[in-house]
Design a protein around this motif. Structure first.
Motif, mmCIF file in Angstrom:
data_model
loop_
_atom_site.group_PDB
_atom_site.id
_atom_site.type_symbol
_atom_site.label_atom_id
_atom_site.label_comp_id
_atom_site.label_asym_id
_atom_site.label_seq_id
_atom_site.Cartn_x
_atom_site.Cartn_y
_atom_site.Cartn_z
ATOM 1 N N CYS A 154 0.832 -1.211 0.000
ATOM 2 C CA CYS A 154 0.000 0.000 0.000
ATOM 3 C C CYS A 154 0.867 1.261 0.000
ATOM 4 O O CYS A 154 0.515 2.260 -0.644
ATOM 5 C CB CYS A 154 -0.925 0.001 1.215
ATOM 6 S SG CYS A 154 -2.243 -1.240 1.145
ATOM 7 N N ILE B 188 2.118 1.803 -3.529
ATOM 8 C CA ILE B 188 1.031 2.326 -4.367
ATOM 9 C C ILE B 188 0.825 3.808 -4.091
ATOM 10 O O ILE B 188 0.680 4.615 -5.022
ATOM 11 C CB ILE B 188 -0.273 1.543 -4.106
ATOM 12 C CG1 ILE B 188 -0.156 0.108 -4.636
ATOM 13 C CG2 ILE B 188 -1.464 2.246 -4.756
ATOM 14 C CD1 ILE B 188 -1.349 -0.770 -4.304
ATOM 15 N N ALA B 189 0.824 4.186 -2.822
ATOM 16 C CA ALA B 189 0.582 5.578 -2.449
ATOM 17 C C ALA B 189 1.657 6.504 -3.004
ATOM 18 O O ALA B 189 1.360 7.542 -3.607
ATOM 19 C CB ALA B 189 0.501 5.701 -0.931
ATOM 20 N N GLN C 126 1.364 6.732 -6.761
ATOM 21 C CA GLN C 126 0.228 7.548 -7.183
ATOM 22 C C GLN C 126 0.565 9.035 -7.067
ATOM 23 O O GLN C 126 0.192 9.844 -7.933
ATOM 24 C CB GLN C 126 -1.010 7.234 -6.343
ATOM 25 C CG GLN C 126 -1.645 5.884 -6.600
ATOM 26 C CD GLN C 126 -2.389 5.796 -7.928
ATOM 27 O OE1 GLN C 126 -2.293 6.677 -8.778
ATOM 28 N NE2 GLN C 126 -3.122 4.710 -8.110
ATOM 29 N N CYS D 270 -3.714 1.237 6.602
ATOM 30 C CA CYS D 270 -3.566 0.781 5.208
ATOM 31 C C CYS D 270 -4.786 1.175 4.385
ATOM 32 O O CYS D 270 -4.665 1.663 3.251
ATOM 33 C CB CYS D 270 -3.405 -0.746 5.166
ATOM 34 S SG CYS D 270 -1.729 -1.312 5.397
ATOM 35 N N THR E 70 -4.775 3.891 1.275
ATOM 36 C CA THR E 70 -5.221 3.517 -0.068
ATOM 37 C C THR E 70 -6.403 4.366 -0.509
ATOM 38 O O THR E 70 -6.483 4.809 -1.659
ATOM 39 C CB THR E 70 -5.606 2.031 -0.102
ATOM 40 O OG1 THR E 70 -4.493 1.244 0.341
ATOM 41 C CG2 THR E 70 -5.987 1.590 -1.497
ATOM 42 N N THR F 91 -5.250 6.582 -3.705
ATOM 43 C CA THR F 91 -5.844 6.071 -4.942
ATOM 44 C C THR F 91 -7.256 6.614 -5.140
ATOM 45 O O THR F 91 -7.583 7.156 -6.202
ATOM 46 C CB THR F 91 -5.869 4.533 -4.932
ATOM 47 O OG1 THR F 91 -4.530 4.039 -4.799
ATOM 48 C CG2 THR F 91 -6.471 3.997 -6.220
ATOM 49 N N LEU G 93 -1.308 0.780 -10.346
ATOM 50 C CA LEU G 93 -1.652 -0.473 -9.675
ATOM 51 C C LEU G 93 -0.949 -1.662 -10.339
ATOM 52 O O LEU G 93 -0.389 -2.530 -9.651
ATOM 53 C CB LEU G 93 -3.171 -0.681 -9.706
ATOM 54 C CG LEU G 93 -4.005 0.400 -9.004
ATOM 55 C CD1 LEU G 93 -5.487 0.086 -9.145
ATOM 56 C CD2 LEU G 93 -3.623 0.509 -7.535
#
Length: 341
Positions: free
Chosen positions: A54, A57-58, A61, A177, A181, A185, A276
């Motif tokens: 996570c 991803i953060a 992004q 988490c 997210t 996202t 992703l």
């Protein structure tokens, strides 16, 4: 000149959602629920692994918003990751603030630091801006290495977490988490579908033309830079809370930016879906081939260069050329009633 009666004109509407988008939003909501419920179905090791995923991803992004939409290529986002991480440790360990509350209070630090940093860097363009962000991150690392408040180069440990049971920590990490997210996202998707997102996409395509249509390019870039700093700071605070230890080398590690660049370039720049996919590719590769050390990083670098040369739209770009089924649709389609499928 022939005039056409208004009542004979076809009705039109703007379509913003798709069937694939509805399915993806449902799956995204289920994923958030699954993250919240992790303490009841996952072991501690699995929770830590998903927390790391996570965080990647953060950060990716946020880098995607900067480079993919605002045109700000940064290689120094680790400055805000480390700043928020250290702020968390100082608030919780030194001043006795509840560590879970301290995570959100620590976000004030990257937000405050991002303002003078942008005022310093915004006059630079292209590679000079990128180099400037790296220099700023190195300055942050050097300052933390000599600052008594953060125990200088020795780093800090978050010993206050021993006051909480393993289950309580797992519950907290799971909730964090989900929040991380949802904010990064979900927040990116919400923003890109707003009128500000429309202005951002116009700025991405042609900043001069966007400015001529009334888009305040400078203000929008400034807002994106500060928002990306806060998003990276949230990821950093959560990540280092889970690690229970922080030092200048890990807090301001350039690998954070390297990983974000790899994820976005391989997955697909200027797309939420690409981030992703790129994160999953990196995460699987890291778990499978990470033991090979320097050779592994060389391969990742070569792969990034090859994608930049021969598939600039990344993995998601190749997929979307074959199947027009966006997971997070942000485009607006003018539909003539009676012709939409």
């Amino acid at each position: 000149m022939t005039t056409v009666p208004l009542d004979s004109l076809p009705e039109v509407s703007v379509r913003r959602q798709t069937t694939s988008g509805r399915i993806a939003l449902t799956l995204f909501a289920l994923a958030i629920v699954a993250l919240v419920a992790m303490p009841w179905w996952a072991k501690t090791g699995t929770i830590r692994m998903l927390l790391e995923l996570c965080c990647y991803i953060a950060v990716a992004q946020m880098w995607n918003l900067l480079a993919g939409y605002a045109g700000l290529v940064s290689v120094g986002q680790q400055a805000f990751i480390g700043a928020a991480g250290y702020a968390l440790f100082v608030l919780a360990q030194t001043f006795g603030v509840n560590p879970f509350l301290a995570i959100f209070l620590s976000l004030l630090v990257p937000a405050a630091l991002a303002v003078p940093c942008y005022l310093l860097l915004h006059r630079l363009d292209g590679p000079y801006f990128a180099i400037g962000t790296w220099v700023v991150a190195e300055v942050f690392r050097l300052v933390s290495s000599n600052l008594t408040l953060v125990n200088a180069g020795a780093g800090m440990s978050l010993t206050v977490m021993k006051d909480y049971s393993a289950f309580e920590r797992n519950v907290a990490m799971s909730l964090l988490c989900a929040v991380l997210t949802l904010v990064t996202t979900g927040g990116s998707y919400w923003f890109l579908r707003s009128r500000y997102g429309l202005a951002l996409m116009a700025m991405r395509d042609n900043p001069v033309a966007a400015a001529s249509q009334g888009v305040n390019v400078r203000r929008l870039r400034f807002g994106i830079y500060v928002a990306a700093a806060v998003g990276c700071g949230l990821a950093g605070a959560i990540y280092f809370m889970a690690q229970l230890r922080i030092n200048p080398a890990s807090a301001f590690d350039p690998m954070w930016s390297n990983v974000a660049i790899f994820i976005v370039m391989v997955g697909g720049i200027a797309s939420i879906e690409g981030v992703l996919i790129g994160t999953l590719i990196y995460f699987v590769a890291d778990r499978t081939f990470g033991e090979y050390g320097a050779t592994y990083f060389v391969v990742l670098g070569i792969l990034t260069v090859l994608v930049a040369l021969y598939a600039r739209s990344g993995t998601w770009g190749l997929i979307s050329k074959r199947w027009d089924a966006p997971w997070f649709p942000i485009r607006r389609h003018l539909v003539i009633e009676g012709t939409a499928r």
